[in-house]
Design a protein around this motif. Sequence first.
Motif, PDB file in Angstrom:
ATOM      1  N   ALA A   1      27.045 -57.480 -77.150  1.00 25.60           N
ATOM      2  CA  ALA A   1      25.771 -56.776 -77.211  1.00 25.60           C
ATOM      3  C   ALA A   1      25.994 -55.290 -76.954  1.00 25.60           C
ATOM      4  O   ALA A   1      26.959 -54.894 -76.294  1.00 25.60           O
ATOM      5  CB  ALA A   1      24.790 -57.340 -76.191  1.00 25.60           C
ATOM      6  N   ALA A   2      25.091 -54.494 -77.482  1.00 29.46           N
ATOM      7  CA  ALA A   2      25.139 -53.051 -77.245  1.00 29.46           C
ATOM      8  C   ALA A   2      23.723 -52.515 -77.144  1.00 29.46           C
ATOM      9  O   ALA A   2      22.799 -53.024 -77.785  1.00 29.46           O
ATOM     10  CB  ALA A   2      25.897 -52.340 -78.361  1.00 29.46           C
ATOM     11  N   ILE A   3      23.570 -51.490 -76.325  1.00 30.87           N
ATOM     12  CA  ILE A   3      22.289 -50.824 -76.099  1.00 30.87           C
ATOM     13  C   ILE A   3      22.465 -49.376 -76.529  1.00 30.87           C
ATOM     14  O   ILE A   3      23.295 -48.655 -75.984  1.00 30.87           O
ATOM     15  CB  ILE A   3      21.887 -50.923 -74.618  1.00 30.87           C
ATOM     16  CG1 ILE A   3      21.728 -52.398 -74.223  1.00 30.87           C
ATOM     17  CG2 ILE A   3      20.607 -50.139 -74.352  1.00 30.87           C
ATOM     18  CD1 ILE A   3      21.626 -52.639 -72.733  1.00 30.87           C
ATOM     19  N   GLY A   4      21.697 -48.981 -77.544  1.00 33.65           N
ATOM     20  CA  GLY A   4      21.943 -47.710 -78.192  1.00 33.65           C
ATOM     21  C   GLY A   4      21.093 -46.559 -77.688  1.00 33.65           C
ATOM     22  O   GLY A   4      20.294 -46.703 -76.752  1.00 33.65           O
ATOM     23  N   PRO A   5      21.257 -45.375 -78.304  1.00 32.09           N
ATOM     24  CA  PRO A   5      20.536 -44.173 -77.887  1.00 32.09           C
ATOM     25  C   PRO A   5      19.022 -44.388 -77.841  1.00 32.09           C
ATOM     26  O   PRO A   5      18.423 -44.921 -78.783  1.00 32.09           O
ATOM     27  CB  PRO A   5      20.924 -43.149 -78.956  1.00 32.09           C
ATOM     28  CG  PRO A   5      22.285 -43.591 -79.407  1.00 32.09           C
ATOM     29  CD  PRO A   5      22.219 -45.088 -79.399  1.00 32.09           C
ATOM     30  N   SER A   6      18.411 -43.970 -76.750  1.00 35.40           N
ATOM     31  CA  SER A   6      16.986 -44.191 -76.501  1.00 35.40           C
ATOM     32  C   SER A   6      16.587 -43.341 -75.304  1.00 35.40           C
ATOM     33  O   SER A   6      17.434 -42.715 -74.661  1.00 35.40           O
ATOM     34  CB  SER A   6      16.707 -45.670 -76.232  1.00 35.40           C
ATOM     35  OG  SER A   6      17.626 -46.211 -75.309  1.00 35.40           O
ATOM     36  N   ILE A   7      15.308 -43.340 -74.995  1.00 37.70           N
ATOM     37  CA  ILE A   7      14.865 -42.520 -73.884  1.00 37.70           C
ATOM     38  C   ILE A   7      15.412 -43.081 -72.571  1.00 37.70           C
ATOM     39  O   ILE A   7      15.441 -44.296 -72.361  1.00 37.70           O
ATOM     40  CB  ILE A   7      13.330 -42.403 -73.856  1.00 37.70           C
ATOM     41  CG1 ILE A   7      12.908 -41.209 -73.012  1.00 37.70           C
ATOM     42  CG2 ILE A   7      12.668 -43.696 -73.398  1.00 37.70           C
ATOM     43  CD1 ILE A   7      11.481 -40.755 -73.255  1.00 37.70           C
ATOM     44  N   GLY A   8      15.877 -42.196 -71.696  1.00 33.11           N
ATOM     45  CA  GLY A   8      16.474 -42.629 -70.436  1.00 33.11           C
ATOM     46  C   GLY A   8      15.488 -42.577 -69.285  1.00 33.11           C
ATOM     47  O   GLY A   8      14.376 -42.040 -69.395  1.00 33.11           O
ATOM     48  N   GLY A   9      15.911 -43.122 -68.165  1.00 41.60           N
ATOM     49  CA  GLY A   9      15.093 -43.079 -66.965  1.00 41.60           C
ATOM     50  C   GLY A   9      14.803 -41.667 -66.499  1.00 41.60           C
ATOM     51  O   GLY A   9      13.841 -41.425 -65.768  1.00 41.60           O
ATOM     52  N   CYS A  10      15.600 -40.722 -66.954  1.00 44.89           N
ATOM     53  CA  CYS A  10      15.386 -39.317 -66.620  1.00 44.89           C
ATOM     54  C   CYS A  10      14.120 -38.760 -67.245  1.00 44.89           C
ATOM     55  O   CYS A  10      13.532 -37.791 -66.726  1.00 44.89           O
ATOM     56  CB  CYS A  10      16.585 -38.490 -67.079  1.00 44.89           C
ATOM     57  SG  CYS A  10      17.055 -38.797 -68.803  1.00 44.89           S
ATOM     58  N   CYS A  11      13.686 -39.339 -68.362  1.00 43.20           N
ATOM     59  CA  CYS A  11      12.584 -38.778 -69.151  1.00 43.20           C
ATOM     60  C   CYS A  11      11.395 -39.718 -69.322  1.00 43.20           C
ATOM     61  O   CYS A  11      10.356 -39.283 -69.827  1.00 43.20           O
ATOM     62  CB  CYS A  11      13.083 -38.392 -70.544  1.00 43.20           C
ATOM     63  SG  CYS A  11      14.246 -37.017 -70.584  1.00 43.20           S
ATOM     64  N   TYR A  12      11.543 -40.987 -68.935  1.00 41.81           N
ATOM     65  CA  TYR A  12      10.510 -41.969 -69.283  1.00 41.81           C
ATOM     66  C   TYR A  12       9.640 -42.291 -68.076  1.00 41.81           C
ATOM     67  O   TYR A  12       9.942 -43.188 -67.289  1.00 41.81           O
ATOM     68  CB  TYR A  12      11.156 -43.242 -69.838  1.00 41.81           C
ATOM     69  CG  TYR A  12      10.168 -44.199 -70.466  1.00 41.81           C
ATOM     70  CD1 TYR A  12       9.210 -43.740 -71.361  1.00 41.81           C
ATOM     71  CD2 TYR A  12      10.196 -45.554 -70.167  1.00 41.81           C
ATOM     72  CE1 TYR A  12       8.304 -44.612 -71.940  1.00 41.81           C
ATOM     73  CE2 TYR A  12       9.303 -46.427 -70.747  1.00 41.81           C
ATOM     74  CZ  TYR A  12       8.345 -45.938 -71.639  1.00 41.81           C
ATOM     75  OH  TYR A  12       7.451 -46.804 -72.212  1.00 41.81           O
ATOM     76  N   GLU A  13       8.564 -41.532 -67.927  1.00 43.84           N
ATOM     77  CA  GLU A  13       7.611 -41.753 -66.842  1.00 43.84           C
ATOM     78  C   GLU A  13       6.429 -42.563 -67.380  1.00 43.84           C
ATOM     79  O   GLU A  13       5.899 -42.257 -68.451  1.00 43.84           O
ATOM     80  CB  GLU A  13       7.120 -40.430 -66.269  1.00 43.84           C
ATOM     81  CG  GLU A  13       6.224 -40.604 -65.045  1.00 43.84           C
ATOM     82  CD  GLU A  13       5.727 -39.281 -64.494  1.00 43.84           C
ATOM     83  OE1 GLU A  13       5.817 -39.059 -63.285  1.00 43.84           O
ATOM     84  OE2 GLU A  13       5.256 -38.450 -65.313  1.00 43.84           O
TER      85      GLU A  13
ATOM     86  N   ILE B   1      13.271 -48.525 -60.971  1.00 41.87           N
ATOM     87  CA  ILE B   1      11.942 -47.918 -60.906  1.00 41.87           C
ATOM     88  C   ILE B   1      12.009 -46.788 -59.871  1.00 41.87           C
ATOM     89  O   ILE B   1      12.320 -47.017 -58.716  1.00 41.87           O
ATOM     90  CB  ILE B   1      10.864 -48.931 -60.490  1.00 41.87           C
ATOM     91  CG1 ILE B   1      10.737 -50.051 -61.529  1.00 41.87           C
ATOM     92  CG2 ILE B   1       9.519 -48.239 -60.305  1.00 41.87           C
ATOM     93  CD1 ILE B   1       9.728 -51.123 -61.142  1.00 41.87           C
ATOM     94  N   ILE B   2      11.725 -45.574 -60.308  1.00 38.10           N
ATOM     95  CA  ILE B   2      11.803 -44.412 -59.427  1.00 38.10           C
ATOM     96  C   ILE B   2      10.415 -43.794 -59.327  1.00 38.10           C
ATOM     97  O   ILE B   2       9.951 -43.133 -60.270  1.00 38.10           O
ATOM     98  CB  ILE B   2      12.811 -43.379 -59.964  1.00 38.10           C
ATOM     99  CG1 ILE B   2      14.186 -44.019 -60.135  1.00 38.10           C
ATOM    100  CG2 ILE B   2      12.892 -42.174 -59.021  1.00 38.10           C
ATOM    101  CD1 ILE B   2      15.195 -43.125 -60.829  1.00 38.10           C
ATOM    102  N   PRO B   3       9.688 -44.021 -58.220  1.00 33.08           N
ATOM    103  CA  PRO B   3       8.341 -43.456 -58.086  1.00 33.08           C
ATOM    104  C   PRO B   3       8.365 -41.927 -58.188  1.00 33.08           C
ATOM    105  O   PRO B   3       9.264 -41.262 -57.669  1.00 33.08           O
ATOM    106  CB  PRO B   3       7.917 -43.909 -56.688  1.00 33.08           C
ATOM    107  CG  PRO B   3       8.741 -45.134 -56.420  1.00 33.08           C
ATOM    108  CD  PRO B   3      10.063 -44.866 -57.071  1.00 33.08           C
ATOM    109  N   THR B   4       7.357 -41.392 -58.889  1.00 34.73           N
ATOM    110  CA  THR B   4       7.249 -39.939 -59.047  1.00 34.73           C
ATOM    111  C   THR B   4       5.967 -39.383 -58.432  1.00 34.73           C
ATOM    112  O   THR B   4       5.945 -38.236 -58.002  1.00 34.73           O
ATOM    113  CB  THR B   4       7.302 -39.563 -60.538  1.00 34.73           C
ATOM    114  OG1 THR B   4       6.272 -40.282 -61.239  1.00 34.73           O
ATOM    115  CG2 THR B   4       8.664 -39.898 -61.134  1.00 34.73           C
ATOM    116  N   SER B   5       4.903 -40.176 -58.433  1.00 35.19           N
ATOM    117  CA  SER B   5       3.624 -39.797 -57.847  1.00 35.19           C
ATOM    118  C   SER B   5       2.810 -41.078 -57.716  1.00 35.19           C
ATOM    119  O   SER B   5       3.200 -42.124 -58.258  1.00 35.19           O
ATOM    120  CB  SER B   5       2.902 -38.769 -58.725  1.00 35.19           C
ATOM    121  OG  SER B   5       2.626 -39.309 -59.995  1.00 35.19           O
ATOM    122  N   PRO B   6       1.689 -41.062 -56.996  1.00 32.44           N
ATOM    123  CA  PRO B   6       0.904 -42.291 -56.855  1.00 32.44           C
ATOM    124  C   PRO B   6       0.542 -42.898 -58.212  1.00 32.44           C
ATOM    125  O   PRO B   6      -0.044 -42.236 -59.071  1.00 32.44           O
ATOM    126  CB  PRO B   6      -0.341 -41.811 -56.100  1.00 32.44           C
ATOM    127  CG  PRO B   6       0.137 -40.647 -55.305  1.00 32.44           C
ATOM    128  CD  PRO B   6       1.134 -39.962 -56.186  1.00 32.44           C
TER     129      PRO B   6
END
Length: 291
Positions: free
Chosen positions: A178-190, A221-226
């Motif tokens: 299996a492979a998981i390709g280029p996509s939005i990362g946790g850095c950008c996906y709020e 899961i990285i909380p950013t605000s309420p």
Amino acid sequence: MEPFVSTNAAKSPSLFLLPSWMGRDDRLTVGFSSRLGGVSASPWSGLNLGLHVGDRPEDVVRNRELLAEALGWPFEAWTCAEQVHGSRVRRVTAEDRGRGRDSRESAIADTDALMTNEKDVLLASFYADCVPLYFWDPRQEAVALAHAGWKGTVAAIAARTVEAMNEAYGSQPADIRAAIGPSIGGCCYEVDENVLRHVRLLLDGTESLGMAQAGGESPIIIPTSPGRARIDLKEINRQIMIKAGILPTHIEITQWCTGCRTDLFFSHRTERGQTGRMASWIGLGRGAAQA
């Protein structure tokens, strides 16, 4: 090491190939397109491969032809579905070859995962942040693609694809790559609480894999605000694959983020919906496999 390697051939689309797989079987083509090298005008500038975003259909078809030519495959082999952010897996037969290549009307309807053991069929699906999932069973010579946005991810489309390959071709999860390709990362996906609620329900059923931590949020899961947090869809899908029986050592996962790198990729989120689509692809030709 990054598994998806950029190629920049002169006068050809810029592509991201998976050489660790292609080096094992010279009949196999597998990879992901960039936004570079096509004929589309702004705001789809470059290699837009999506027929549903408002671009001129003739430009999209030409871009698809350019990609097929770069891969050395006939455009008639290009086969795709009309994606709906679901979890349906469809078996592609020889009679399906070429469906959807030049029109949405001829595409396989209401499907987000395609699988086949037919030779000379090029499976393709489309993205502008969602996660492309690739599957290859070298023993049964079967391949599959799945399109996993957050809805497909929480519906476990990765596991549904493994199950479907087992039922259709006798593929054993331990044999599947299996492979998981280029996509939005946790850095950008709020995301908001509506999405988080579904993700937490999924994680509650996968604690044995270490996806959830007692008394707190998951490491992915990285909380950013309420009521809001960033989530890592790539890692969630990797864990679903492991739970489905794919060996961790058989899973490739990219570090490319479509949200960060709009110089290379289309990003629906970063570009606020005014953008094109990349394609994932996979196919097995009829030539002799490498020894």
